[in-house]
Scaffold this active site. Sequence first.
Site, PDB file in Angstrom:
ATOM      1  N   HIS A 142       5.399  -2.998 -38.925  1.00  0.00           N
ATOM      2  CA  HIS A 142       6.177  -2.285 -40.208  1.00  0.00           C
ATOM      3  C   HIS A 142       4.444  -2.615 -40.864  1.00  0.00           C
ATOM      4  CE1 HIS A 142       8.352  -1.157 -43.618  1.00  0.00           C
ATOM      5  NE2 HIS A 142       7.833  -2.208 -44.248  1.00  0.00           N
ATOM      6  N   GLU A 143       4.418  -4.051 -41.051  1.00  0.00           N
ATOM      7  CA  GLU A 143       3.000  -4.396 -42.199  1.00  0.00           C
ATOM      8  C   GLU A 143       1.789  -3.532 -41.858  1.00  0.00           C
ATOM      9  OE1 GLU A 143       3.754  -5.367 -45.505  1.00  0.00           O
ATOM     10  OE2 GLU A 143       6.190  -5.362 -44.315  1.00  0.00           O
ATOM     11  N   HIS A 146       1.113  -0.098 -42.997  1.00  0.00           N
ATOM     12  CA  HIS A 146       1.005  -0.259 -44.434  1.00  0.00           C
ATOM     13  C   HIS A 146      -0.527  -0.128 -44.407  1.00  0.00           C
ATOM     14  CE1 HIS A 146       4.765  -0.066 -46.206  1.00  0.00           C
ATOM     15  NE2 HIS A 146       5.243  -0.827 -45.844  1.00  0.00           N
ATOM     16  N   GLU A 220       7.367   3.340 -47.287  1.00  0.00           N
ATOM     17  CA  GLU A 220       7.982   2.275 -46.638  1.00  0.00           C
ATOM     18  C   GLU A 220       9.110   2.865 -44.919  1.00  0.00           C
ATOM     19  OE1 GLU A 220       8.277  -1.093 -46.458  1.00  0.00           O
ATOM     20  OE2 GLU A 220       7.110  -1.039 -48.392  1.00  0.00           O
TER      21      GLU A 220
END
Length: 305
Positions: A142-143, A146, A220
Amino acid sequence: MARTRYASDRGLTSRMLVTMFLLGLVYVVFVGAFFVFVPKWAGVALVFAVLFLIAQYFFSDRMTLFAMHGRVVSPQEAPELHGVIDRICAMSDAPKPRVAIADTDVPNAFATGRNQKKAVVCVTTGLLRRLDPVELEGVLAHEMAHVAHKDVAVMTIASFLGILAGLITRFGLQWGLWGGFGRRSNDQNTGLILLAVVAASALAYAVSFLLTRALSRYRELSADRAAALLTGRPSALASALTKVSGEIARIPTEDLRSSQAFNAFFFTPALGRGVSVSALFSTHPSLDRRLAQLSKISDQLSRGV
């Protein structure tokens, strides 16, 4: 978007472009108001703002790590963490970011840095203690989404105007209250000009606040979607979300306060139990909405869609 195997998101790209365009308009009006109300100081304020933006853009990774007490660690210091990052890099064909650990019990993670070469992915010791390797992989994917989506750099720039306008509003109010907005010196013009500057700053802050929060919530969801599709394990990410959200609710409020300034960059916001946040002002979508999206992706993957 960089050439990685992360799923592209045209909705995120269009939202980033629209947000930056609107913030640019607000910034032009904001600077114009300064030249109208305080022409003698407008040039100085503009130079200060440009220097502030450059510092935030180029040193955001160092400033964020310093504020969160994070430390870049080598593969020898954190072999398991580096191993998870290496697997994600192999799956996504993305450059390996620097890896950092912040020594705090608040379970969370964040990515920072202006581009993929300067990116840092940081996890807290609280997160490492609570998640199993599969859940940790989901959070780190997930990070890194980004970083691949470049929304970390966009959020860094987008938050600049809000920070600047907030500082001017705060110092303007303190200066005005200290001086009675011109009443004590009988200088009504000075008081009115200061009030106008504070009002313009407050308006710029409010607009930039709403725009960046709306972008933050969508990015997100986009990072959740990209991580779930990359790893093929939306259930692991859902488990991590549920676990981290539950654990954060048990952290003492005073320990969460030091982290809340960075909520927009966190995997989940550092908010204590009982905190009610309007969806309009939240940095993240609700847990239910994130879980519903992951459940939908899991269903699609099981059906081979």
